[in-house]
Design a protein around this motif. Structure first.
Motif, PDB file in Angstrom:
ATOM      1  N   SER A 101       0.808  -1.225   0.000  1.00  0.00           N
ATOM      2  CA  SER A 101       0.000   0.000   0.000  1.00  0.00           C
ATOM      3  C   SER A 101       0.838   1.270   0.000  1.00  0.00           C
ATOM      4  O   SER A 101       0.291   2.368  -0.183  1.00  0.00           O
ATOM      5  CB  SER A 101      -0.939   0.010   1.208  1.00  0.00           C
ATOM      6  N   ASP A 102       2.168   1.160   0.195  1.00  0.00           N
ATOM      7  CA  ASP A 102       3.008   2.361   0.164  1.00  0.00           C
ATOM      8  C   ASP A 102       3.635   2.576  -1.211  1.00  0.00           C
ATOM      9  O   ASP A 102       4.547   3.390  -1.367  1.00  0.00           O
ATOM     10  CB  ASP A 102       4.099   2.293   1.236  1.00  0.00           C
ATOM     11  N   ASN A 103       3.138   1.859  -2.211  1.00  0.00           N
ATOM     12  CA  ASN A 103       3.666   1.962  -3.570  1.00  0.00           C
ATOM     13  C   ASN A 103       2.669   2.759  -4.418  1.00  0.00           C
ATOM     14  O   ASN A 103       1.624   2.236  -4.801  1.00  0.00           O
ATOM     15  CB  ASN A 103       3.857   0.554  -4.140  1.00  0.00           C
ATOM     16  N   PRO A 104       2.941   4.034  -4.699  1.00  0.00           N
ATOM     17  CA  PRO A 104       1.940   4.903  -5.346  1.00  0.00           C
ATOM     18  C   PRO A 104       1.595   4.466  -6.760  1.00  0.00           C
ATOM     19  O   PRO A 104       2.333   3.709  -7.401  1.00  0.00           O
ATOM     20  CB  PRO A 104       2.619   6.280  -5.340  1.00  0.00           C
ATOM     21  N   LEU A 105       0.451   4.965  -7.243  1.00  0.00           N
ATOM     22  CA  LEU A 105      -0.063   4.625  -8.567  1.00  0.00           C
ATOM     23  C   LEU A 105       0.041   5.817  -9.507  1.00  0.00           C
ATOM     24  O   LEU A 105       0.179   6.965  -9.075  1.00  0.00           O
ATOM     25  CB  LEU A 105      -1.532   4.191  -8.458  1.00  0.00           C
ATOM     26  N   ILE A 106      -0.071   5.533 -10.803  1.00  0.00           N
ATOM     27  CA  ILE A 106      -0.084   6.576 -11.828  1.00  0.00           C
ATOM     28  C   ILE A 106      -1.524   6.799 -12.273  1.00  0.00           C
ATOM     29  O   ILE A 106      -2.259   5.838 -12.511  1.00  0.00           O
ATOM     30  CB  ILE A 106       0.789   6.185 -13.028  1.00  0.00           C
ATOM     31  N   VAL A 107      -1.917   8.063 -12.376  1.00  0.00           N
ATOM     32  CA  VAL A 107      -3.266   8.410 -12.822  1.00  0.00           C
ATOM     33  C   VAL A 107      -3.216   8.739 -14.310  1.00  0.00           C
ATOM     34  O   VAL A 107      -2.399   9.553 -14.759  1.00  0.00           O
ATOM     35  CB  VAL A 107      -3.827   9.605 -12.032  1.00  0.00           C
ATOM     36  N   HIS A 108      -4.112   8.106 -15.077  1.00  0.00           N
ATOM     37  CA  HIS A 108      -4.145   8.255 -16.530  1.00  0.00           C
ATOM     38  C   HIS A 108      -5.317   9.133 -16.961  1.00  0.00           C
ATOM     39  O   HIS A 108      -6.424   9.006 -16.418  1.00  0.00           O
ATOM     40  CB  HIS A 108      -4.260   6.881 -17.197  1.00  0.00           C
ATOM     41  N   PHE A 109      -5.058   9.976 -17.946  1.00  0.00           N
ATOM     42  CA  PHE A 109      -6.068  10.881 -18.492  1.00  0.00           C
ATOM     43  C   PHE A 109      -6.175  10.676 -20.006  1.00  0.00           C
ATOM     44  O   PHE A 109      -5.212  10.262 -20.656  1.00  0.00           O
ATOM     45  CB  PHE A 109      -5.694  12.337 -18.220  1.00  0.00           C
ATOM     46  N   ALA A 110      -7.342  11.018 -20.535  1.00  0.00           N
ATOM     47  CA  ALA A 110      -7.557  10.879 -21.975  1.00  0.00           C
ATOM     48  C   ALA A 110      -6.817  11.944 -22.772  1.00  0.00           C
ATOM     49  O   ALA A 110      -6.401  11.697 -23.911  1.00  0.00           O
ATOM     50  CB  ALA A 110      -9.057  10.941 -22.291  1.00  0.00           C
ATOM     51  N   ALA A 111      -6.651  13.134 -22.187  1.00  0.00           N
ATOM     52  CA  ALA A 111      -6.065  14.247 -22.930  1.00  0.00           C
ATOM     53  C   ALA A 111      -5.373  15.220 -21.980  1.00  0.00           C
ATOM     54  O   ALA A 111      -5.716  15.310 -20.798  1.00  0.00           O
ATOM     55  CB  ALA A 111      -7.143  14.984 -23.721  1.00  0.00           C
ATOM     56  N   GLN A 112      -4.401  15.938 -22.525  1.00  0.00           N
ATOM     57  CA  GLN A 112      -3.651  16.920 -21.746  1.00  0.00           C
ATOM     58  C   GLN A 112      -4.567  17.983 -21.162  1.00  0.00           C
ATOM     59  O   GLN A 112      -4.344  18.474 -20.042  1.00  0.00           O
ATOM     60  CB  GLN A 112      -2.594  17.562 -22.654  1.00  0.00           C
TER      61      GLN A 112
END
Length: 354
Positions: free
Chosen positions: A69-80
């Motif tokens: 749980s101390d390993n952060p995640l990457i947040v993905h977006f459709a567009a800049q």
């Protein structure tokens, strides 16, 4: 966390312009909005996605992967543009890099402005974001209309998936949908660049190289292969053993000719004990070895081809039930920097120097 088997959807033959109207993409997007988990392809590796705003949905990612749980995640977006609307205090370097490399395999670590579930950031004051460059990922993210937290779609510590079948073997009973978009283009995870520090710092190397970033920003630091393991990782892949096949993996490092001789000597010795032994090499040298299984992961003269095929090669050893693997190593330049980062992590630091 087991559930009924995931719905597998083959999107490989769907034209890009038809993905937004695909019933399967719409159903997977609705599942994400409902707090479920969906596996989808990106240009780097397959991701295990869930609503980045929902604490329950994000925690379910950690459970499905068996991820600390101390390993952060990457947040993905459709567009800049979505990132620019959500982050009101973007720095000039952040905008410059977004304009140059997005959509693409560059993750930026930015100050957290409080838009996401706390589990996404693992309690850090920063958050990692990117815009992937893959038609299925873009269609899914655009249709869902929400930011998606997504680590690689594999059990924690295992080789990342570059094919849908890799994700299926690990997670088919832990997700709602697996979207098959074919083999990933890059083969290794995105470069992670921390822009929250005094000097921009590469925390995880990838296909956006140190040289490319220096060209844009002037000065850039990087975490080296022999850097101490942090107690609190600021990005995925920093603290724990990652990318590892089931077999013990040893890296043989030194002069190329001596390396090949040492590998064959080690392999012959272990095979004489009755072990199933594999060798990881490249197309240039694969015919010079004898082992239970010899796998060529691309061409040494084309570093990106090695990066593209590395994880698939490790999955091949797993499928063949190889017990011990000896691998060649590569010079620390260009795409090979990222390849060596993954190999050292996968081997747990087991290196023989010749």
């Amino acid at each position: 966390m087991k559930q009924q088997e995931a719905t597998y959807v083959d999107l490989r033959q769907i034209p890009t312009e038809q993905l937004l109207s695909s019933p399967a993409v719409k159903a997977a997007a609705e599942a994400l909005r409902d707090g479920e988990r969906v596996v989808f392809p990106t240009e780097t590796v397959y991701g295990l996605g869930a609503d980045a705003r929902s604490e329950d949905a994000v925690r379910a990612i950690y459970i499905a992967k068996g991820r600390p749980s101390d390993n952060p995640l990457i947040v993905h977006f459709a567009a800049q543009e979505q990132v620019e609307r959500m982050f009101r205090h973007l720095s000039s370097p952040a905008r410059q890099l977004m304009n140059r490399f997005w959509p693409g395999p560059l993750t930026l670590i930015l100050p957290n402005e409080g838009h996401f579930a706390s589990s996404v950031t693992a309690g850090l004051p920063t958050v990692a974001v990117r815009v992937p460059r893959h038609p299925v990922a873009t269609a899914l993210l655009q249709t869902a209309g929400i930011p998606i937290a997504a680590p690689s779609a594999n059990r924690s510590g295992r080789p990342s998936p570059t094919l849908a079948e890799h994700a299926w073997r690990d997670l088919s009973d832990r997700v709602s949908y697996i979207l098959d978009g074919g083999a990933t283009n890059m083969g290794l995870e995105s470069t992670v660049l921390d822009l929250s520090l005094e000097k921009p710092t590469i925390l995880r190397p990838g296909s956006i190289t140190y040289e490319m970033l220096v060209q844009q920003l002037g000065e850039v630091d990087q975490v080296m292969l022999d850097s101490p393991t942090p107690d609190t990782p600021r990005a995925p892949g920093m603290k724990y053993r990652h990318y590892a096949p089931k077999a013990d993996l040893w890296l043989i490092m030194g002069d190329e000719e001596k390396t090949r001789l040492q590998i064959q000597e080690q392999v012959s010795k272990e095979m004489a004990k009755g072990k199933r032994v594999g060798i990881l090499t490249t197309e240039e040298y694969k015919d010079q070895y004898q082992a239970t299984m010899v796998v060529a992961c691309g061409f040494r003269k084309h570093p990106q081809s090695v990066a593209q095929h590395l994880y698939q090669s490790l999955h091949q050893f797993d499928q063949a039930e190889i017990e011990l693997i000896y691998s060649e190593t590569f010079p620390l330049k260009d795409s090979f920097v990222a390849v060596m980062n993954r190999l050292v992590k996968a081997a747990g630091g087991k290196i023989i120097e010749v």
